[in-house]
Design an enzyme around this catalytic site. Structure first.
Site, mmCIF file in Angstrom:
data_model
loop_
_atom_site.group_PDB
_atom_site.id
_atom_site.type_symbol
_atom_site.label_atom_id
_atom_site.label_comp_id
_atom_site.label_asym_id
_atom_site.label_seq_id
_atom_site.Cartn_x
_atom_site.Cartn_y
_atom_site.Cartn_z
ATOM 1 N N LYS A 46 -34.063 118.824 21.932
ATOM 2 C CA LYS A 46 -35.170 119.782 21.896
ATOM 3 C C LYS A 46 -35.052 120.838 22.962
ATOM 4 O O LYS A 46 -34.690 120.558 24.098
ATOM 5 C CB LYS A 46 -36.484 119.038 22.146
ATOM 6 C CG LYS A 46 -36.902 118.117 21.057
ATOM 7 C CD LYS A 46 -38.260 117.591 21.443
ATOM 8 C CE LYS A 46 -38.766 116.542 20.475
ATOM 9 N NZ LYS A 46 -39.979 115.941 21.043
ATOM 10 N N GLY A 79 -30.553 111.381 30.552
ATOM 11 C CA GLY A 79 -30.244 110.006 30.181
ATOM 12 C C GLY A 79 -29.184 109.898 29.105
ATOM 13 O O GLY A 79 -28.230 109.123 29.233
ATOM 14 N N ARG A 85 -28.142 101.056 35.719
ATOM 15 C CA ARG A 85 -29.171 101.374 36.728
ATOM 16 C C ARG A 85 -29.234 100.305 37.821
ATOM 17 O O ARG A 85 -29.529 100.619 38.976
ATOM 18 C CB ARG A 85 -30.527 101.515 36.059
ATOM 19 C CG ARG A 85 -30.617 102.834 35.323
ATOM 20 C CD ARG A 85 -31.997 103.107 34.840
ATOM 21 N NE ARG A 85 -32.109 104.511 34.479
ATOM 22 C CZ ARG A 85 -33.006 104.997 33.637
ATOM 23 N NH1 ARG A 85 -33.884 104.200 33.090
ATOM 24 N NH2 ARG A 85 -33.042 106.282 33.381
ATOM 25 N N GLY A 110 -35.416 112.757 33.308
ATOM 26 C CA GLY A 110 -36.472 113.745 33.541
ATOM 27 C C GLY A 110 -36.539 114.209 34.984
ATOM 28 O O GLY A 110 -36.759 115.392 35.265
#
Ligand code: ADP
Ligand code: MG
Length: 394
Positions: free
Chosen positions: A197, A349, A35, A372
């Site tokens: 998920k 991620g 990052r 996200g």
């Protein structure tokens, strides 16, 4: 993205640069600097142009109070090393210490402020706190795509107090690449979804259904869809409370004419750390076993679809790739996407981490730094960090 740092005359000006330096730190050591690396083009460009660059980021979830283990100080050292010159670390993010630090900076110098989330005003998007953040600077630059889906003081409220307020090069590249997937694309347009998920990705799936030709699903989220089709999944990870939702998604894909492709076999074991890993003979997972990865026939099936695609979006690993026993599905599917001559984007991620782990980065058109944020953007939502810049443009 109308205005970027290319529209600035930054020489001699102090810039508040919101970056995403939310890096993993173990015992004071930054274990993945990607990052920080991603923000270098913007920092370097502003510094070379003679600006005084005040970088600011959050790190972890200190929830409004000081946590020594979440200090940005180790990140300042990493940034200095990557830039090849000194980076001043200022152990506050607002107030007199910052003003004092800025007063010592010369043109072209770079400083890093302390963790923005040590202050309770950050996540509250508090305008008073935003005014204090803005105080030492005269220009605002946002290069933190990973935080653009949050309306926080340093991403949203601050633009009321600084003009111009523009995008950095990373933010610009993210929006340019991801927005290509929201417009007319070359077909077939195929999405590969996976990960833990289904619950966090329902909106994304609903939105993608309007645009794509096929959705290939692996990972634990495929178990919930298999269960909705009435297939045995043994002890595999599943979201029982989302089976109805999964049924709705299957139905919707049918009515929209979107090909929703599920695994046809799996790599299974009695437990995640068991060495007796084997492929199932079919789609059903025997009682007492759990699926940790997609099986070889699924890899073939998905790879063939990927070879035909002209546009590919990938989010979510095909299995528990962190565990070498269950890494092959993610590695092979990642390699198939990387080998595609089409336009390929990876978001999320863990998926981006897998791409790095398997050294597949060169094969992708774009690797999003926003987990996200990229999913929300691709679901067609407005991101507060982008909206705050857009308001300044008009
Ligand atoms: P991303 O961050 O790319 O959006 P997610 O956070 O949704 O991806 O999911 C990543 C996680 O999903 C990984 O930690 C991986 O171990 C887990 N996962 C993938 N497949 C399985 C599986 N079959 N069983 C349990 N966990 C899985
Ligand atoms: Mg994740």
């Amino acid at each position: 993205m109308k205005q970027t740092i290319r529209d600035l005359q930054p020489a001699g000006r102090t810039i508040f640069l919101r970056v995403d330096f939310n890096v993993p730190i173990t015992q004071g050591t930054v274990t993945d600097d990607s990052r920080v690396v991603a923000a270098l083009p913007t920092i370097g460009e502003l510094s070379r142009a003679g600006a005084r660059v005040l970088c600011a980021s959050h790190l972890g979830r200190p929830q409004g109070s000081r946590r020594p283990d979440l200090s940005m100080e180790p990140v300042a050292a990493v940034l200095g090393h990557l830039l090849g010159h000194r980076v001043l670390f200022i152990p506050e993010c607002h107030g007199p210490q910052v003003a004092k630090g800025v007063a010592t900076m010369g043109d072209g110098e770079v400083a890093l402020l302390e963790n923005l989330r040590f202050a309770p005003g950050e996540e509250k998007n508090d305008p008073d706190f935003a005014r204090q953040l803005a105080a030492p600077a005269s220009i605002y630059v946002n290069d933190a795509f990973g935080t653009a889906h949050r309306a926080h003081a340093s991403t949203a409220a601050i633009t009321r107090f600084l003009s111009p307020a523009v995008a950095g090069l990373l933010l610009e590249r993210e929006v340019t690449s991801l927005s290509r997937l929201l417009g007319p694309v070359d077909r077939p347009y195929i999405v590969v979804l996976g990960g833990a998920k289904i619950s966090g990705k329902i909106d994304l799936m609903e939105s993608l259904m309007e645009r794509v030709d096929a959705i290939l699903v692996g990972g634990a989220m495929s178990h919930t869809l298999l269960r909705a089709r009435g297939i045995e999944i043994g002890r595999s990870r599943v979201e029982e409370d989302r089976v109805d939702m999964a049924r709705h998604i299957l139905e919707r894909a049918r009515t929209r004419g979107v090909d929703l492709v599920l695994p046809v076999d799996h790599l299974v074991a009695p437990a995640v750390d068991s060495d007796t890993v084997e492929a199932t003979s079919g789609v059903a997972i025997p009682a007492g076993l759990m699926a940790g990865d997609v099986g070889p026939r699924t890899v073939d099936l998905f790879s063939r679809r990927i070879q035909e695609a002209a546009t590919i979006l990938w989010n979510g690993p095909m299995g528990i790739f962190e565990n070498p026993r269950f890494a092959s599905g993610t590695r092979c599917i990642g390699a198939a996407i990387a080998a595609s001559p089409g336009f390929s984007v990876v978001g999320g991620g863990d998926s981006a981490a897998a791409v790095r782990q398997f050294h597949l980065g060169d094969g992708f058109s774009h690797i999003s730094t926003g987990g996200g944020a990229s999913l929300e953007y691709l679901a067609g939502r407005s991101l507060p960090g982008l909206a705050a810049l857009a308001e300044k443009d008009t």
